[in-house]
Design a protein around this motif. Structure first.
Motif, mmCIF file in Angstrom:
data_model
loop_
_atom_site.group_PDB
_atom_site.id
_atom_site.type_symbol
_atom_site.label_atom_id
_atom_site.label_comp_id
_atom_site.label_asym_id
_atom_site.label_seq_id
_atom_site.Cartn_x
_atom_site.Cartn_y
_atom_site.Cartn_z
ATOM 1 N N ASP A 1 6.142 -13.821 -0.404
ATOM 2 C CA ASP A 1 6.317 -12.465 0.121
ATOM 3 C C ASP A 1 5.494 -11.440 -0.652
ATOM 4 O OD1 ASP A 1 8.148 -13.254 2.065
ATOM 5 O OD2 ASP A 1 9.861 -12.954 0.730
ATOM 6 N N LEU A 2 4.954 -11.817 -1.798
ATOM 7 C CA LEU A 2 4.228 -10.899 -2.667
ATOM 8 C C LEU A 2 2.754 -10.810 -2.257
ATOM 9 C CD1 LEU A 2 5.722 -12.053 -6.069
ATOM 10 C CD2 LEU A 2 6.443 -10.108 -4.680
ATOM 11 N N VAL A 3 2.527 -10.355 -1.050
ATOM 12 C CA VAL A 3 1.172 -10.285 -0.509
ATOM 13 C C VAL A 3 0.869 -8.851 -0.108
ATOM 14 C CG1 VAL A 3 -0.358 -11.080 1.333
ATOM 15 C CG2 VAL A 3 1.320 -12.639 0.342
ATOM 16 N N LYS A 4 -0.222 -8.327 -0.659
ATOM 17 C CA LYS A 4 -0.650 -6.972 -0.319
ATOM 18 C C LYS A 4 -1.377 -7.011 1.018
ATOM 19 C CE LYS A 4 -2.713 -3.732 -3.163
ATOM 20 N NZ LYS A 4 -3.811 -3.273 -4.003
ATOM 21 N N GLU A 5 -0.936 -6.165 1.927
ATOM 22 C CA GLU A 5 -1.587 -6.074 3.235
ATOM 23 C C GLU A 5 -1.972 -4.633 3.495
ATOM 24 O OE1 GLU A 5 0.694 -7.783 6.362
ATOM 25 O OE2 GLU A 5 1.169 -9.562 5.208
ATOM 26 N N THR B 1 0.848 -1.181 0.000
ATOM 27 C CA THR B 1 0.000 0.000 0.000
ATOM 28 C C THR B 1 0.891 1.242 0.000
ATOM 29 O OG1 THR B 1 -0.123 -0.014 2.400
ATOM 30 C CG2 THR B 1 -1.884 -1.155 1.208
ATOM 31 N N ILE B 2 0.290 2.394 -0.134
ATOM 32 C CA ILE B 2 1.034 3.657 -0.107
ATOM 33 C C ILE B 2 1.605 3.865 1.285
ATOM 34 C CG2 ILE B 2 0.774 6.173 -0.230
ATOM 35 C CD1 ILE B 2 -1.347 5.628 -2.430
ATOM 36 N N THR B 3 2.890 4.171 1.329
ATOM 37 C CA THR B 3 3.561 4.396 2.612
ATOM 38 C C THR B 3 4.040 5.837 2.777
ATOM 39 O OG1 THR B 3 5.663 3.627 1.676
ATOM 40 C CG2 THR B 3 4.302 1.995 2.826
ATOM 41 N N LYS B 4 4.010 6.614 1.698
ATOM 42 C CA LYS B 4 4.425 8.015 1.785
ATOM 43 C C LYS B 4 3.309 8.840 2.419
ATOM 44 C CE LYS B 4 7.342 8.025 -2.299
ATOM 45 N NZ LYS B 4 8.339 8.964 -2.717
#
Length: 99
Positions: free
Chosen positions: A81-85, A11-14
């Motif tokens: 590891d390619l899992v959107k959380e 997700t967006i982290t900025k």
């Protein structure tokens, strides 16, 4: 590559101000730096360039420069590891590029 054929894995982290700046820059100049992805199970998972990808999507940009990567890549060690959380920040749905 078409943005519709890429899948975000983060997700967006900025925070809001840096995302607004990026959105404005991409609206003016397009996506210049390739988005890195890995292919697995017939799907193209983004491993670097999520913020550029989400900005391009928001702006309706259909094609972006990409570069195929292989695992391990940065924090991704395997396909699992390619899992959107998580969810996108609340401000994102209301943000628009400034002209």
């Amino acid at each position: 590559m078409r943005t519709s054929s890429l899948e975000g894995t983060q997700t967006i982290t900025k925070s809001k101000a840096p995302m607004q700046s990026l959105l404005n820059d991409i609206a003016k100049n397009g996506v210049k730096e390739p988005i890195n992805y890995v292919k697995s199970g017939g799907r193209n998972y983004i491993v670097d360039g999520h913020h550029r990808f989400y900005s391009a999507q928001k702006l309706g940009i259909k094609n972006v420069p990409v570069q195929r990567a292989t695992l391990p890549f940065k924090g991704y060690k395997s396909v699992t590891d390619l899992v959107k959380e998580g969810r996108q920040p609340g401000y994102w749905q209301h943000m628009k590029a400034k002209k």
